[in-house]
Design a protein around this motif. Structure first.
Motif, PDB file in Angstrom:
ATOM      1  N   VAL A 334      58.277  40.432  30.425  1.00  0.00           N
ATOM      2  CA  VAL A 334      57.452  39.470  31.160  1.00  0.00           C
ATOM      3  C   VAL A 334      58.168  39.066  32.440  1.00  0.00           C
ATOM      4  N   ALA A 335      57.405  39.015  33.550  1.00  0.00           N
ATOM      5  CA  ALA A 335      57.958  38.590  34.833  1.00  0.00           C
ATOM      6  C   ALA A 335      56.878  37.854  35.616  1.00  0.00           C
ATOM      7  N   ARG A 336      57.199  36.670  36.107  1.00  0.00           N
ATOM      8  CA  ARG A 336      56.274  35.897  36.931  1.00  0.00           C
ATOM      9  C   ARG A 336      54.928  35.686  36.243  1.00  0.00           C
ATOM     10  N   GLY A 337      54.949  35.483  34.944  1.00  0.00           N
ATOM     11  CA  GLY A 337      53.719  35.244  34.207  1.00  0.00           C
ATOM     12  C   GLY A 337      52.928  36.492  33.887  1.00  0.00           C
ATOM     13  N   THR A 338      53.434  37.662  34.261  1.00  0.00           N
ATOM     14  CA  THR A 338      52.764  38.939  34.010  1.00  0.00           C
ATOM     15  C   THR A 338      53.585  39.746  33.006  1.00  0.00           C
ATOM     16  N   VAL A 355      52.050  52.827  31.478  1.00  0.00           N
ATOM     17  CA  VAL A 355      52.477  51.447  31.656  1.00  0.00           C
ATOM     18  C   VAL A 355      51.223  50.591  31.778  1.00  0.00           C
ATOM     19  N   HIS A 356      51.256  49.400  31.171  1.00  0.00           N
ATOM     20  CA  HIS A 356      50.117  48.492  31.170  1.00  0.00           C
ATOM     21  C   HIS A 356      50.566  47.141  31.718  1.00  0.00           C
ATOM     22  N   ARG A 357      49.803  46.603  32.662  1.00  0.00           N
ATOM     23  CA  ARG A 357      50.111  45.300  33.241  1.00  0.00           C
ATOM     24  C   ARG A 357      49.082  44.276  32.730  1.00  0.00           C
ATOM     25  N   ILE A 358      49.607  43.234  32.087  1.00  0.00           N
ATOM     26  CA  ILE A 358      48.749  42.183  31.529  1.00  0.00           C
ATOM     27  C   ILE A 358      48.827  40.957  32.423  1.00  0.00           C
ATOM     28  N   SER A 359      47.692  40.604  33.017  1.00  0.00           N
ATOM     29  CA  SER A 359      47.643  39.461  33.927  1.00  0.00           C
ATOM     30  C   SER A 359      46.718  38.393  33.367  1.00  0.00           C
ATOM     31  N   ALA A 360      47.107  37.143  33.535  1.00  0.00           N
ATOM     32  CA  ALA A 360      46.287  36.038  33.067  1.00  0.00           C
ATOM     33  C   ALA A 360      45.196  35.743  34.063  1.00  0.00           C
ATOM     34  N   GLU A 361      43.984  35.484  33.549  1.00  0.00           N
ATOM     35  CA  GLU A 361      42.859  35.083  34.393  1.00  0.00           C
ATOM     36  C   GLU A 361      42.386  33.721  33.896  1.00  0.00           C
ATOM     37  N   ARG A 362      42.467  32.735  34.739  1.00  0.00           N
ATOM     38  CA  ARG A 362      42.115  31.362  34.318  1.00  0.00           C
ATOM     39  C   ARG A 362      40.768  30.960  34.869  1.00  0.00           C
TER      40      ARG A 362
END
Length: 362
Positions: A334-338, A355-362
């Motif tokens: 995890v880095a910078r919330g990702t 590789v998979h990038r998981i990003s938060a969507e608010r």
């Protein structure tokens, strides 16, 4: 990492042998995105976070990754096949495009077979602009320049070196030696060994370090313990955790540990001061890697069996999301919330991992 083996239970050994050896689907071509399934709006709390997963095929033989804040780069390791391993690279990946910016091949160790010093575990040292790797099959660790990718040093003596973590504040890189239950510290300025603690009969795998105190924590896969080693003592402290812990992360304040329990398929929440498990959360068969997000407080667990990554709220002891991250996810960071997850999907004509990038969507 399918590593990246002699566990207490022979059944666990057979199931996890590839995992412990060295240090983990393809959802589409580079840049293809898959949004996490969301609950119906009337069932969702207003504060619930949803997630987006972007995936890209990257390379064969992915094992682990580590993010550099200094260079805004995701470093990843690859190694293909059994000894003699002739295909291995340290990859410099753009975290936005998920494309490889540069690839560096480790030094050749045997000219006759063309075997190289294959890299498996990886950790970034932004204080000295280097990246450290574990060379599992060579019982060593290595150091590379982040700026040029140049191989700077190889330090032997870590039996079946699996993972590595860097304590920048105290100029120490810690490596786990699964082969003899060791935890070995190296000076990140001189690359020389500075401390070694061995727990007889242990199978040390995952590592995490408290950046404030410098205490390093290792998971003991064989005996279902956390091994804590203080900078000021050579006497390790054993803390019980879930079944077959293989990976560990710490809360932002360093008071709580989270272990991915490979045998139990769970996340254990451990109060380090009290020395006991306070919550156990079912995440998925073959839980393999764990990382904590200091921003949200949530914890990500890569689950080998179902091929997904679970997001857990450790305070509630509840799963808040289950995300498809390809067959055989091997490692999460995890880095910078990702969060970044690498898998061992071996998909497509070229048998590439992703590789998979998981990003938060608010």
């Amino acid at each position: 990492m399918t590593v990246r083996h002699q566990h207490a239970a022979h059944k666990l050994v057979r199931r996890s042998a590839a995992v412990v050896l060295a240090a983990g689907t393809v959802l589409g071509a580079a840049g293809a995105a898959t949004a996490a399934p969301a609950a119906p709006a009337h069932h969702r709390p207003h504060h619930q976070t949803s997630y987006k997963v972007d995936s890209a095929q990257l390379a064969r033989g992915l094992y682990q990754s580590s993010y550099s804040e200094r260079n805004h780069v995701l470093w990843a390791t690859t190694a293909v096949g059994r000894p003699p391993v002739t295909q291995s690279q340290l990859l410099k990946v753009d975290p936005k495009s998920l494309k490889t910016k540069a690839a560096y091949t480790p030094p050749v160790t045997d000219a006759s077979t063309k075997a190289v010093e294959a890299v498996y575990g990886v950790a970034v040292d932004d204080a000295h602009n280097t990246v450290w790797t574990t060379n599992t099959r060579n019982d060593s660790v290595a150091v590379y320049s982040q700026r040029t990718g140049k191989h700077l040093a190889t330090v032997p003596g870590v039996k079946h070196a699996r993972e590595i973590v860097v304590d920048e504040r105290h100029n120490t890189a810690w490596a786990s030696g699964f082969g003899d239950g060791s935890i070995v510290g190296f000076d990140t300025r001189t690359f020389k060994e500075k401390k070694r603690v061995t727990v007889k009969g242990a199978g040390t795998t995952g590592l995490a370090v408290n950046k404030w105190t410098g205490t390093v924590y290792a998971t003991d896969l064989t005996n279902s313990n956390i091994i804590a080693v203080s900078r000021f003592s050579d006497q390790p402290k054993l803390i019980p955790t879930g079944q077959g812990p293989i990976s560990i992360a710490l809360s932002r304040d360093g008071r709580t540990a989270y272990t991915a329990d490979n045998k139990g398929g769970t996340l254990s929440v451990v109060d380090l001061l009290k020395g006991k498990v306070t919550r156990t959360v079912k995440t998925g068969e073959g839980a393999l890697s764990v990382a904590a997000d200091p921003r949200s407080g949530n914890v990500f667990v890569a689950n080998r069996g179902p091929g997904n990554t679970t997001v857990v709220d450790p305070h509630k002891g509840a799963v808040v999301a289950t995300l498809a991250t390809g067959p055989n996810p091997n490692h999460v960071t995890v880095a910078r919330g990702t969060a970044f997850v690498v898998d061992k999907a071996a998909a497509g004509d070229k048998l590439l991992d992703s590789v998979h990038r998981i990003s938060a969507e608010r």
